[in-house]
Enzyme design. Structure first.
Site, PDB file in Angstrom:
ATOM      1  N   HIS A 136     -30.806 -18.094  -8.017  1.00 23.38           N
ATOM      2  CA  HIS A 136     -32.244 -18.381  -7.960  1.00 23.38           C
ATOM      3  C   HIS A 136     -32.537 -19.778  -8.514  1.00 23.38           C
ATOM      4  O   HIS A 136     -32.008 -20.148  -9.556  1.00 23.38           O
ATOM      5  CB  HIS A 136     -33.032 -17.366  -8.785  1.00 23.38           C
ATOM      6  CG  HIS A 136     -33.092 -16.002  -8.162  1.00 23.38           C
ATOM      7  ND1 HIS A 136     -33.886 -14.997  -8.641  1.00 23.38           N
ATOM      8  CD2 HIS A 136     -32.461 -15.485  -7.082  1.00 23.38           C
ATOM      9  CE1 HIS A 136     -33.745 -13.916  -7.899  1.00 23.38           C
ATOM     10  NE2 HIS A 136     -32.874 -14.189  -6.945  1.00 23.38           N
ATOM     11  N   TYR A 175     -42.856 -12.744 -13.236  1.00 23.44           N
ATOM     12  CA  TYR A 175     -43.316 -12.257 -14.534  1.00 23.44           C
ATOM     13  C   TYR A 175     -44.839 -12.280 -14.486  1.00 23.44           C
ATOM     14  O   TYR A 175     -45.429 -13.345 -14.350  1.00 23.44           O
ATOM     15  CB  TYR A 175     -42.844 -13.189 -15.657  1.00 23.44           C
ATOM     16  CG  TYR A 175     -41.370 -13.121 -15.969  1.00 23.44           C
ATOM     17  CD1 TYR A 175     -40.435 -13.821 -15.212  1.00 23.44           C
ATOM     18  CD2 TYR A 175     -40.902 -12.378 -17.051  1.00 23.44           C
ATOM     19  CE1 TYR A 175     -39.076 -13.776 -15.509  1.00 23.44           C
ATOM     20  CE2 TYR A 175     -39.547 -12.327 -17.363  1.00 23.44           C
ATOM     21  CZ  TYR A 175     -38.647 -13.029 -16.594  1.00 23.44           C
ATOM     22  OH  TYR A 175     -37.308 -12.978 -16.898  1.00 23.44           O
ATOM     23  N   PRO A 177     -36.560  -8.249 -24.166  1.00 20.64           N
ATOM     24  CA  PRO A 177     -35.929  -8.640 -22.897  1.00 20.64           C
ATOM     25  C   PRO A 177     -36.670  -9.699 -22.080  1.00 20.64           C
ATOM     26  O   PRO A 177     -36.128 -10.190 -21.087  1.00 20.64           O
ATOM     27  CB  PRO A 177     -35.863  -7.321 -22.119  1.00 20.64           C
ATOM     28  CG  PRO A 177     -36.906  -6.449 -22.725  1.00 20.64           C
ATOM     29  CD  PRO A 177     -37.017  -6.854 -24.155  1.00 20.64           C
ATOM     30  N   LYS A 230     -32.309 -12.935 -22.379  1.00 20.85           N
ATOM     31  CA  LYS A 230     -31.327 -13.676 -23.186  1.00 20.85           C
ATOM     32  C   LYS A 230     -30.214 -12.822 -23.798  1.00 20.85           C
ATOM     33  O   LYS A 230     -29.199 -13.356 -24.241  1.00 20.85           O
ATOM     34  CB  LYS A 230     -32.053 -14.400 -24.340  1.00 20.85           C
ATOM     35  CG  LYS A 230     -32.871 -15.577 -23.891  1.00 20.85           C
ATOM     36  CD  LYS A 230     -31.989 -16.776 -23.603  1.00 20.85           C
ATOM     37  CE  LYS A 230     -32.650 -17.784 -22.702  1.00 20.85           C
ATOM     38  NZ  LYS A 230     -32.188 -17.785 -21.327  1.00 20.85           N
ATOM     39  N   TYR A 256     -34.831 -21.025 -20.112  1.00 22.11           N
ATOM     40  CA  TYR A 256     -34.514 -19.893 -19.231  1.00 22.11           C
ATOM     41  C   TYR A 256     -33.124 -20.031 -18.619  1.00 22.11           C
ATOM     42  O   TYR A 256     -32.360 -19.057 -18.557  1.00 22.11           O
ATOM     43  CB  TYR A 256     -35.592 -19.754 -18.139  1.00 22.11           C
ATOM     44  CG  TYR A 256     -35.596 -18.384 -17.507  1.00 22.11           C
ATOM     45  CD1 TYR A 256     -36.410 -17.367 -18.001  1.00 22.11           C
ATOM     46  CD2 TYR A 256     -34.760 -18.082 -16.442  1.00 22.11           C
ATOM     47  CE1 TYR A 256     -36.403 -16.094 -17.452  1.00 22.11           C
ATOM     48  CE2 TYR A 256     -34.738 -16.813 -15.883  1.00 22.11           C
ATOM     49  CZ  TYR A 256     -35.559 -15.828 -16.392  1.00 22.11           C
ATOM     50  OH  TYR A 256     -35.534 -14.568 -15.846  1.00 22.11           O
TER      51      TYR A 256
HETATM   52  P1  FAD Z   1     -23.431  -3.534 -25.725  1.00 15.28           P
HETATM   53  O1  FAD Z   1     -23.571  -3.813 -24.272  1.00 15.28           O
HETATM   54  O2  FAD Z   1     -24.436  -2.645 -26.379  1.00 15.28           O
HETATM   55  O3  FAD Z   1     -21.967  -2.960 -25.954  1.00 15.28           O
HETATM   56  C1  FAD Z   1     -21.564  -2.346 -27.167  1.00 15.28           C
HETATM   57  C2  FAD Z   1     -20.495  -1.319 -26.859  1.00 15.28           C
HETATM   58  O4  FAD Z   1     -20.023  -0.757 -28.084  1.00 15.28           O
HETATM   59  C3  FAD Z   1     -21.013  -0.159 -26.023  1.00 15.28           C
HETATM   60  O5  FAD Z   1     -20.158   0.048 -24.920  1.00 15.28           O
HETATM   61  C4  FAD Z   1     -21.014   1.011 -26.983  1.00 15.28           C
HETATM   62  O6  FAD Z   1     -20.771   2.247 -26.318  1.00 15.28           O
HETATM   63  C5  FAD Z   1     -19.883   0.636 -27.926  1.00 15.28           C
HETATM   64  N1  FAD Z   1     -19.982   1.258 -29.248  1.00 15.28           N
HETATM   65  C6  FAD Z   1     -21.063   1.403 -30.024  1.00 15.28           C
HETATM   66  N2  FAD Z   1     -20.768   2.035 -31.169  1.00 15.28           N
HETATM   67  C7  FAD Z   1     -19.447   2.324 -31.113  1.00 15.28           C
HETATM   68  C8  FAD Z   1     -18.562   2.987 -31.986  1.00 15.28           C
HETATM   69  N3  FAD Z   1     -18.984   3.495 -33.161  1.00 15.28           N
HETATM   70  N4  FAD Z   1     -17.263   3.122 -31.617  1.00 15.28           N
HETATM   71  C9  FAD Z   1     -16.835   2.599 -30.431  1.00 15.28           C
HETATM   72  N5  FAD Z   1     -17.642   1.963 -29.551  1.00 15.28           N
HETATM   73  C10 FAD Z   1     -18.939   1.819 -29.890  1.00 15.28           C
HETATM   74  N6  FAD Z   1     -29.838  -9.422 -21.453  1.00 15.28           N
HETATM   75  C11 FAD Z   1     -29.772 -10.529 -20.659  1.00 15.28           C
HETATM   76  O7  FAD Z   1     -29.038 -11.468 -20.994  1.00 15.28           O
HETATM   77  N7  FAD Z   1     -30.473 -10.631 -19.489  1.00 15.28           N
HETATM   78  C12 FAD Z   1     -31.284  -9.629 -19.068  1.00 15.28           C
HETATM   79  O8  FAD Z   1     -31.847  -9.731 -17.974  1.00 15.28           O
HETATM   80  C13 FAD Z   1     -31.398  -8.445 -19.898  1.00 15.28           C
HETATM   81  N8  FAD Z   1     -32.174  -7.399 -19.528  1.00 15.28           N
HETATM   82  C14 FAD Z   1     -32.111  -6.227 -20.253  1.00 15.28           C
HETATM   83  C15 FAD Z   1     -32.855  -5.147 -19.793  1.00 15.28           C
HETATM   84  C16 FAD Z   1     -32.789  -3.936 -20.498  1.00 15.28           C
HETATM   85  C17 FAD Z   1     -33.590  -2.753 -19.976  1.00 15.28           C
HETATM   86  C18 FAD Z   1     -31.979  -3.807 -21.668  1.00 15.28           C
HETATM   87  C19 FAD Z   1     -31.877  -2.489 -22.422  1.00 15.28           C
HETATM   88  C20 FAD Z   1     -31.262  -4.886 -22.122  1.00 15.28           C
HETATM   89  C21 FAD Z   1     -31.325  -6.092 -21.442  1.00 15.28           C
HETATM   90  N9  FAD Z   1     -30.601  -7.214 -21.870  1.00 15.28           N
HETATM   91  C22 FAD Z   1     -30.618  -8.367 -21.104  1.00 15.28           C
HETATM   92  C23 FAD Z   1     -29.804  -7.151 -23.092  1.00 15.28           C
HETATM   93  C24 FAD Z   1     -28.321  -6.891 -22.826  1.00 15.28           C
HETATM   94  O9  FAD Z   1     -28.176  -5.718 -22.038  1.00 15.28           O
HETATM   95  C25 FAD Z   1     -27.546  -6.763 -24.146  1.00 15.28           C
HETATM   96  O10 FAD Z   1     -27.868  -7.885 -24.945  1.00 15.28           O
HETATM   97  C26 FAD Z   1     -26.029  -6.675 -23.939  1.00 15.28           C
HETATM   98  O11 FAD Z   1     -25.664  -5.387 -23.503  1.00 15.28           O
HETATM   99  C27 FAD Z   1     -25.251  -7.004 -25.219  1.00 15.28           C
HETATM  100  O12 FAD Z   1     -23.873  -6.821 -25.013  1.00 15.28           O
HETATM  101  P2  FAD Z   1     -22.928  -6.332 -26.202  1.00 15.28           P
HETATM  102  O13 FAD Z   1     -21.559  -6.279 -25.603  1.00 15.28           O
HETATM  103  O14 FAD Z   1     -23.174  -7.151 -27.408  1.00 15.28           O
HETATM  104  O15 FAD Z   1     -23.450  -4.883 -26.570  1.00 15.28           O
HETATM  105  C1  DHB Z   2     -34.206  -8.495 -15.681  1.00 20.53           C
HETATM  106  C2  DHB Z   2     -34.314  -8.162 -17.009  1.00 20.53           C
HETATM  107  C3  DHB Z   2     -34.996  -9.001 -17.858  1.00 20.53           C
HETATM  108  O1  DHB Z   2     -35.093  -8.703 -19.165  1.00 20.53           O
HETATM  109  C4  DHB Z   2     -35.576 -10.172 -17.401  1.00 20.53           C
HETATM  110  O2  DHB Z   2     -36.257 -10.970 -18.253  1.00 20.53           O
HETATM  111  C5  DHB Z   2     -35.446 -10.499 -16.075  1.00 20.53           C
HETATM  112  C6  DHB Z   2     -34.765  -9.654 -15.206  1.00 20.53           C
HETATM  113  C7  DHB Z   2     -33.467  -7.593 -14.768  1.00 20.53           C
HETATM  114  O3  DHB Z   2     -32.998  -6.556 -15.231  1.00 20.53           O
HETATM  115  O4  DHB Z   2     -33.366  -7.909 -13.561  1.00 20.53           O
END
Ligand code: FAD
Ligand code: DHB
Length: 391
Positions: A72, A201, A293, A297, A385
């Protein structure tokens, strides 16, 4: 068993760290609570910054992302019933974003790790970490009813916000910064071809809404709801009705409805715990920080953390030098705080705030008017962004 780096969590942070370390000739074991099927199906983020795309491509796991991801060149900000485009390449020296689901990134990384023989222990229970101040920290966990122990040179806590690693840092040595917002996001995935190429947005009197997508067949949509709300209060027809009201303005643009395949409500918070290192434990990703969200980021910050950590560990094993490990926390936190500021600002500018005075509402709209009509304003959105440069 002994490994150089013991990694807790098979989210984007833990898996990418393990992959980058492997490329540097450093071995690691990833220990995850959930099953492979669970982590590969977990629907979350969708927007990859230019730098995240570059890290995945340069490290050899970007092939499917480059083929299937949607590139995009901008986003739309909608308010007072009109859409306004922010163009990225012109304002950021050619940078873009790629829409590609986080679970697809996770699938690609798991496939790469398993193909390279990298151990990932799924479906573990009762994980705990020990001796983080010693030079032989331990991970203990139960798998299939059997107790296991892994000793390592360093521990990476990539276990997300609800993980256990952060708790290994004594409360007196850790500072926590937190803000909880008075609204949540209700998100859906629908089998409906997107009817426009970029994200919208929308700041609407009824509350915020976001139009996004995952593929030429699947739309991803979000709407602001009450944090105490229950998904049971949101039958499909109510969700569609609310989305139409909040996203469709006076320009005749309409989106398609389709079968809803996933829906859920996510709370919104800003959270930072500092420092991100204690002894031989390094935290990365959501284990150390959460952003609301709105700025997309979260996953991108996780990637930036582990890129830095992999480089610091590489330098340590290659030369014995510890400077990069010693500055890991401070340098990560500089980026984290800028992303926190941007995410908080986007959240404040775009959501309906219950109890806001007419004055506050007009200020919010004037800010949107400014960032969409001034090049300086638009550039501020664009450069944050697409992602601030890595140093
Ligand atoms: P996680 O993905 O949470 O991974 C942590 C892992 O550790 C998991 O698999 C979990 O099961 C495991 N774990 C936890 N505790 C234990 C334990 N005790 N023992 C063993 N394993 C364990 N970010 C963006 O950059 N762009 C976006 O568009 C965006 N949109 C989002 C929309 C939604 C609805 C949500 C909920 C989040 C969004 N995010 C977005 C945020 C993004 O999803 C997270 O920041 C990302 O998952 C972080 O990755 P991580 O590997 O640090 O943590
Ligand atoms: C999506 C999630 C976000 O938090 C955002 O700012 C933009 C897009 C997505 O899941 O597509």
């Amino acid at each position: 068993m002994h490994t150089q780096i013991g990694i807790v969590g098979a989210g984007p942070a833990g898996l990418l760290l393990s992959h980058l370390l492997h490329l540097a000739g450093i071995d690691s074991v990833v220990v995850e609570r959930q099953s492979r099927a669970h982590v590969e199906a977990r629907i979350r983020a969708g927007v990859l910054e230019q730098g995240t795309v570059d890290v995945l491509r340069e490290s050899g796991v970007g092939e499917r992302m480059l083929r299937e991801g949607l590139v995009h060149d901008g986003i739309e900000l909608a308010f007072r019933g009109e859409k306004h485009r922010i163009r990225f390449p012109e304002l950021t020296d050619g940078k873009r974003i790629t829409v590609y689901g986080q679970h697809e990134v996770v699938r690609d990384l798991i496939a790469a790790r398993l193909a390279a023989g990298g151990p990932i222990e799924f479906e573990t229970e009762d994980l705990s970490v020990h001796g983080v101040q010693s030079d032989r920290p331990l991970i203990r966990y139960v798998k299939g009813g059997v107790q296991h122990e892994i000793s390592c040179d360093f521990l990476a806590g990539c276990d997300g916000f609800h993980g256990v690693c952060r708790q290994a840092i004594p409360a007196g040595l850790m500072q926590v910064f937190e803000k909880v917002y008075p609204f949540s996001w209700l998100g859906i995935l629908a089998d409906a071809p997107p009817t426009q190429d970029e994200l919208i947005y929308s700041n609407h009197d009824r509350g915020f809404a976001l139009y996004s997508m995952r593929s030429p067949e699947v739309t991803r949509l979000y709407l602001q709801c009450d944090p105490a709300d229950d998904i049971a209060n949101w039958p499909d027809a109510r969700i569609w009705d609310e989305l139409h009201q909040r996203l469709e303005g006076g320009d005749g643009w309409r989106f398609r409805e389709g079968r809803i395949t996933q829906k859920g409500i996510t709370a919104m918070r800003s959270f930072v715990s500092a420092p991100m290192r204690h002894g031989r434990l390094f935290l990365a990703g959501d284990a150390a920080h959460i952003v609301p969200p709105t700025g997309a980021k979260g996953m991108n910050l996780a990637v930036a953390d582990v890129r830095r950590l992999a480089r610091a560990l590489d330098t340590f094993y290659a030369s014995g030098r510890t400077e990069a490990l010693d500055t890991y926390s401070d340098l990560c936190l500089k980026r984290v705080w800028k992303a926190q500021r941007f995410s908080w600002w986007m959240t404040s500018m775009l959501h309906r705030v219950e109890g806001a005075t007419p004055f506050e509402r007009e200020i919010q709209l004037a800010e949107l008017d400014y960032v969409t009509s001034s090049e300086a304003g638009a550039r501020t959105i664009a450069e944050n962004y697409v992602g601030l440069p890595f140093d």
